[in-house]
Write an enzyme that holds these catalytic residues in place. Structure first.
Site, PDB file in Angstrom:
ATOM      1  N   TYR A  20       1.287 -12.888 -26.800  1.00  0.00           N
ATOM      2  CA  TYR A  20      -0.048 -12.987 -27.355  1.00  0.00           C
ATOM      3  C   TYR A  20      -1.113 -12.240 -26.545  1.00  0.00           C
ATOM      4  CZ  TYR A  20       2.409 -16.737 -29.696  1.00  0.00           C
ATOM      5  OH  TYR A  20       3.298 -17.458 -30.418  1.00  0.00           O
ATOM      6  N   THR A  22      -2.364 -10.119 -22.689  1.00  0.00           N
ATOM      7  CA  THR A  22      -2.221 -10.153 -21.248  1.00  0.00           C
ATOM      8  C   THR A  22      -2.597 -11.519 -20.679  1.00  0.00           C
ATOM      9  OG1 THR A  22      -3.127  -7.957 -21.466  1.00  0.00           O
ATOM     10  CG2 THR A  22      -2.615  -8.699 -19.255  1.00  0.00           C
ATOM     11  N   LYS A  38      -5.625 -16.924 -20.137  1.00  0.00           N
ATOM     12  CA  LYS A  38      -5.109 -16.288 -21.345  1.00  0.00           C
ATOM     13  C   LYS A  38      -6.276 -16.036 -22.279  1.00  0.00           C
ATOM     14  CE  LYS A  38      -0.764 -18.536 -20.682  1.00  0.00           C
ATOM     15  NZ  LYS A  38       0.441 -19.133 -21.203  1.00  0.00           N
ATOM     16  N   ASP A 140       7.672 -21.200 -30.557  1.00  0.00           N
ATOM     17  CA  ASP A 140       8.201 -20.085 -29.771  1.00  0.00           C
ATOM     18  C   ASP A 140       8.744 -20.598 -28.441  1.00  0.00           C
ATOM     19  OD1 ASP A 140       8.842 -17.456 -29.199  1.00  0.00           O
ATOM     20  OD2 ASP A 140       6.907 -17.061 -28.240  1.00  0.00           O
TER      21      ASP A 140
END
Lengths: 306, 366
Positions: A20, A22, A38, A140
């Site tokens: 998603y 860096t 994030k 995920d």
């Protein structure tokens, strides 16, 4: 406003691309603590921050109030304007040095002990049961986003981010690993919290094998590798809302699980098969998995009880 | 102060429109308020017990097995109470559609009971330039905007909660208070509503005192200031839950909802827990309406009020505040709630004669 995050947090290093965007390791100047920053760029129209972003981040903040031991801390959130069309949302997470991938790699030669695996699995399922009971799915789950502290505490990371990041993802096609994906996602059928249980099953097997269970190179290849182990599902379990036909796959019988994961004990094998069940509705839930006899036939546990 | 003009304009435009019809109310019978004495449990529990048994849920039987030595003894009955309450709370949460899966109901209830304490403000202090009166004018205006937008009631409670928190976390000038209020309502709507108003529409409602750009900047400022903490268990949820457990009449619920909404205007109510506000509103509503009592109703009320065991003094204090607010509501500049609850749909509760008699009401709430 734009400078508050960069003032409070001093970047130390870039720690990986991530699906998603860096992620930076940074130091909280006030506390000296390390954090993981994030950032998501969200498209904003004339009505400000999108509802989905507001709700998803608010949900993550709500989860934070429970202070669950197996979920990574979300310490701060900040929204800054980039342009008229774009707002940057920065999520400040606690930083844990080690993920399950490196933990498995660093384990000395014979691999992790059965007790250690059981402990990791129990923590992983605890975190997952917590998220699922709060209507959050991970989508995920993989060794890279399961963090393991130096004290052996498991912490799930990157959950619930998929919806926040969805705008961003459309812009940057990223390679997401297929190895932990359940059949319903590979077949592009509808899916829910059972997806995470499938991934957990793959990770469970990987802890014994010290290498991934299904290493497919494409969606179809991944499905083929899955069916080589669990067998081709019966016609009536094949989803009806998809285009890919069952006939594209050879009629395989399930292999004994001990052939694939040799060191696993009997109950562990049963639990693993319950997790790697093709039909998501028949797959075991996180809460029920925690009740599985695999976690009960533990010597140390019976000792502490008596 | 000139910049707050639109706020005034709007409030005046929505002045005391006569949307109510005279109601015939029985001369209210005033009785002194007293918190139900603990002893009542002994008399009332068997009633609930039998009704729960017929409900066919295993919960009561289970408890009975745990205490096999006579349900007659006081000790066993007291031990039984938590599971009865649990059963009733679970049933009510399900009936109210606040949960989807009953197996999670008790967890959900414990969760909202716990989280409300985290959302509580440490004191009722407002920023210096923001007096109780200013706050009431702003809240009253937000109540009007909220009603005009046809938003959910939860949205209003969340908006005022966000406003109360924002005032502590971010610095706002007096000139920007109205903007802050509107942004809190906008964010609450983003959290709760399925249909959102346009930002340009919101600016129009503020007579274009602020630009869209300013509004969106305030939105980011509030979100950062609150760290995106937008979750809140509104007192309204506790109210409908308590009312359902207590088997309150529709009129008692409307009256309680009216009294609860009045609490939004009272700065001194900031420090109370949502469950306490809800309990006090319901308790006062019962006192005002003086509906005929039934043994089942009293037993159910006892069970519901057991949630407040230990905080009776606080509940009484809130009742005092609400009684005073209700007695003067019609004469205030900030009467949006009074008008809202004088409509036929709300059973004209704000016009109830029982509320006007301030001396009697205050007399019973020492």
């Amino acid at each position: 406003m734009a400078n508050t995050t960069s003032v409070q947090y001093e970047p130390v290093a870039e720690i990986g691309g991530g699906a998603y965007g860096t992620v930076y390791k940074a130091r909280d100047i006030e506390s000296g603590q390390f954090v993981a920053l994030k950032s998501v760029r969200v498209q904003t129209d004339q009505n400000g921050l999108p509802i989905s972003t507001v709700r998803e981040v608010a949900l993550l903040r709500r989860l934070e109030q429970f202070d669950h031991p197996n979920v990574v801390r979300l310490m701060d959130v900040c929204a800054t304007q980039r342009s008229d069309q774009e707002t940057k949302v920065t999520l400040v997470f606690e930083h844990v040095d080690q993920d399950l991938k490196t933990y498995l790699e660093r384990a000395p030669a014979p691999g992790l002990s059965p007790d250690c695996i059981k402990d990791l699995m129990r923590q992983l399922l605890c975190g997952l049961a917590f998220l699922h009971s709060n209507r959050v799915m991970h989508r995920d789950l993989k060794p890279e986003n399961i963090l393991v502290t130096s004290q052996g505490q498991v912490k799930l990371a990157d959950f619930g981010l998929a919806r926040i990041y969805s705008c961003h993802m459309a812009l940057t096609p990223v390679v997401v690993t297929l190895w932990y994906r359940p059949p319903e996602v590979l077949l592009q059928s509808s899916y829910a919290t059972p997806v995470d249980i499938w991934s957990t099953g793959c990770i469970f097997a990987e802890m014994f094998r010290r290498k991934p269970l299904f290493c497919g190179e494409s969606e179809v290849d991944q499905l083929g590798k899955i069916f080589e182990v669990i067998g081709l599902p019966p016609e009536d379990e094949w989803p009806t809302d998809i285009t890919l036909s069952r006939k594209n796959f050879p009629p395989l019988m399930p292999r004994p699980i001990a052939d694939v994961v040799s060191e696993i004990n009997e109950q562990g094998g049963k639990l693993l098969l319950n997790m790697l069940t093709f039909d998501p509705l028949k797959r075991i839930s996180a809460l029920n998995a925690l009740e599985h006899p695999y976690f009960h036939d533990d010597e140390t546990l019976t000792q502490t009880k008596s | 102060d000139e910049r707050r003009a639109p706020l005034r304009t709007w409030a005046n435009a929505c002045g005391p429109i006569d949307r109510w019809q005279p109601v015939e109310v029985d001369e209210p019978r005033m009785a002194p308020v007293k918190m139900e004495p603990e002893r009542k449990w002994v008399h009332n529990c068997p009633v609930i017990l039998s009704s729960s048994h017929s409900g066919g849920d295993g919960c009561v039987e289970q408890t009975a097995l745990l205490y096999p030595h006579g349900l007659q003894s006081l000790h066993s009955l007291q031990a039984l109470v938590p599971s009865l309450l649990r059963l009733e709370v679970e049933k009510s949460l399900e009936a109210l559609g606040l949960i989807w899966d009953r197996s999670y109901a008790w967890d959900v209830f414990l969760d909202i009971m716990r989280t409300q304490t985290r959302n509580m403000l440490p004191n009722a202090d407002l920023p210096q330039h923001f007096t109780d009166a200013t706050r009431a004018v702003l809240v009253n205006w937000l109540i009007q905007v909220h009603e005009m937008m046809h938003f959910q009631d939860e949205t209003l409670y969340l908006a005022i909660h966000l406003l109360n928190c924002s005032l502590r976390h971010i610095k706002v000038t007096t000139a920007n208070l109205q903007l802050l209020g509107m942004v809190c309502l906008f964010l609450a709507a983003k959290k709760e509503e399925s249909l959102l108003p346009e930002v340009s529409g919101l600016c129009y409602l503020m007579d274009h005192t602020y630009t869209k750009h300013q509004l969106l900047r305030m939105e980011r400022k509030v979100l950062c200031g609150l760290k995106f903490n937008l979750s809140y268990s509104p007192p309204l949820h506790f109210l409908v839950l308590l009312a359902s457990v207590a088997r309150c009449s529709a009129k008692a619920v409307w009256m309680a909802r009216y009294l609860l909404e009045l609490s939004l205007l009272e700065g001194q109510c900031l420090v109370f827990l949502p469950v306490q506000l809800a309990g006090a509103a319901l308790c006062l509503s019962r006192q005002v309406l003086q509906e005929p009592q039934t043994p089942e109703g009293e037993a159910a009320w006892c069970l519901a009020s057991s949630i407040h065991v230990g905080s009776e003094t606080v509940v009484l204090r809130i009742m005092h505040i609400l009684a005073k607010a209700a007695a003067t509501a019609h004469a205030q500049e900030t009467c949006a709630t009074f008008i809202k609850f004088s409509s036929p749909e709300t059973l004209h509760v704000s016009r109830h004669l029982g509320l006007k008699n301030i001396s009697a009401l205050l007399g019973v709430c020492p």
